[in-house]
Design an enzyme around this catalytic site. Sequence first.
Site, PDB file in Angstrom:
ATOM      1  N   HIS A 181      -6.776  -6.642   3.647  1.00  0.00           N
ATOM      2  CA  HIS A 181      -7.074  -5.153   4.384  1.00  0.00           C
ATOM      3  C   HIS A 181      -8.469  -5.087   5.006  1.00  0.00           C
ATOM      4  CE1 HIS A 181      -3.878  -4.164   1.305  1.00  0.00           C
ATOM      5  NE2 HIS A 181      -3.819  -2.971   2.076  1.00  0.00           N
ATOM      6  N   ASP A 252       3.317  -7.552   7.388  1.00  0.00           N
ATOM      7  CA  ASP A 252       2.523  -6.616   6.777  1.00  0.00           C
ATOM      8  C   ASP A 252       1.707  -5.718   7.634  1.00  0.00           C
ATOM      9  OD1 ASP A 252       1.190  -5.122   4.654  1.00  0.00           O
ATOM     10  OD2 ASP A 252       0.483  -7.089   3.766  1.00  0.00           O
TER      11      ASP A 252
END
Length: 343
Positions: A181, A252
Site C-alpha cells: 500500500h 490489486d
Amino acid sequence: MSLGPVMMDLVGTTLSPQERARLRHPLVGGVILFSRNYESPAQLRALTAEIHALRDPPLIITVDHEGGRIQRFRAGFTDLPSGARIGEIHALDRARGRKLAHAAGYVMAAELLAHGVDMSFAPVLDLGHGVSTVIGDRAFAEDPLVVTELARQYVLGMTQAGMAACGKHFPGHGGVMGDSHTELPIDERPLSALKNADLIPFARLCPTVLAAIMPAHVLYPRVDAQPAGFSRVWLQEVLRKAQRFSGAIFSDDLSMAGAHGAGDLGARARKALAAGCDVVLACNDPDGLDGLFGALSGYVNPLSQARITRLHGRPAWTAEELPASADYRASRQLLQSLFSESP
C-alpha cells in the site's frame, strides 16, 4: 452490454449522479465496496440493488471481507475470526480447525450474498512467515499444507453458500516486510524457493477450486523484472500454464504505491491487462476514472468478459430468510463460540 475490465469504488453510502453515469460506462465491470459505503444492512441492500439494476448483465459487486481486521461491514454482520485464529485452533484440534474454516467461509458468503454482494476477495493464501505486517494474522499459518487445507475448507463453505472464491496474493506476499500500500516490496527468493513454499497453496487450489486470483504488488527480481501483477511471466507462464488456472485474474488496487512504478493510472491499467489481468481495480481516485476510460478506449477482451460474468453470486436466501437456515445458525454459533474463548 458486456462487463468491462474496470472495477471502480464509490465515495459514500448512496450513488451520486456521476457515479451512476460511470457505472454505466462499457469499460466498467464491477464495484468494490469499503467500510465508507456501509451504514446498515438495509442501506447496503438498497445500494447493491440499485447497482445491480443499472446494467444487464448486472455489475459484479465485491468487497474485502476476510474476517479479523479485514472485515468491511460490522454492525448487523457476524464477527469473523482472522485466518491466524483459525490456524491456532487447527494446530490444537485439526478437525475443529477445518470446521471453523468452513463455517467462516460459509457465514461470510451467505451474509454478503443475502445483502446483494456477489463476491469477497478471499481467502488469503499467503504464508504467515512472521515477516509481513500487512499480511500478519490474515494468514492461516506458515505451513503451506496447513494453509492449503484450511483455505480449501473456507472455499467449500463459500461455494456451499453460492459465492465464487478469489485466492490472494499470488504468488505470495507473506515473505516480505514492506507493505505494498505504501511501497513496492521486493522478495529476493528464487522461483525454486517459492515453489517449495508460498506457491504451494496456489498450485494445489488453482486448477479446480478457485474462480479468481489476485496477484501481489510485489517484485520478485530473480523471476521477472516486473511486479507480479504486471508480469506475463507470473500471470501467463506460471499461473495460466504451470498452474493451469483458467479463472479470472484481478489486479490489486492500482492506486497502491506498489503499482506506481508502472506509470499513471491509465498506463498501470494497460500494463496489467497486457500482462494477463482480466479486471483492474481502480480505487480511491475518482478524478482519475475518466482519464482511465480514455486510456482504455476500445479495449475489448471477450474471454475476460466470460470469466467475469461467471462470478455473479448465487444467493440461496434473502436477508429475511437467512436466519431460518439450520446450516447458517449452526455455523454462526460455532464462530461465536470461538470469540468467547481465550486466544
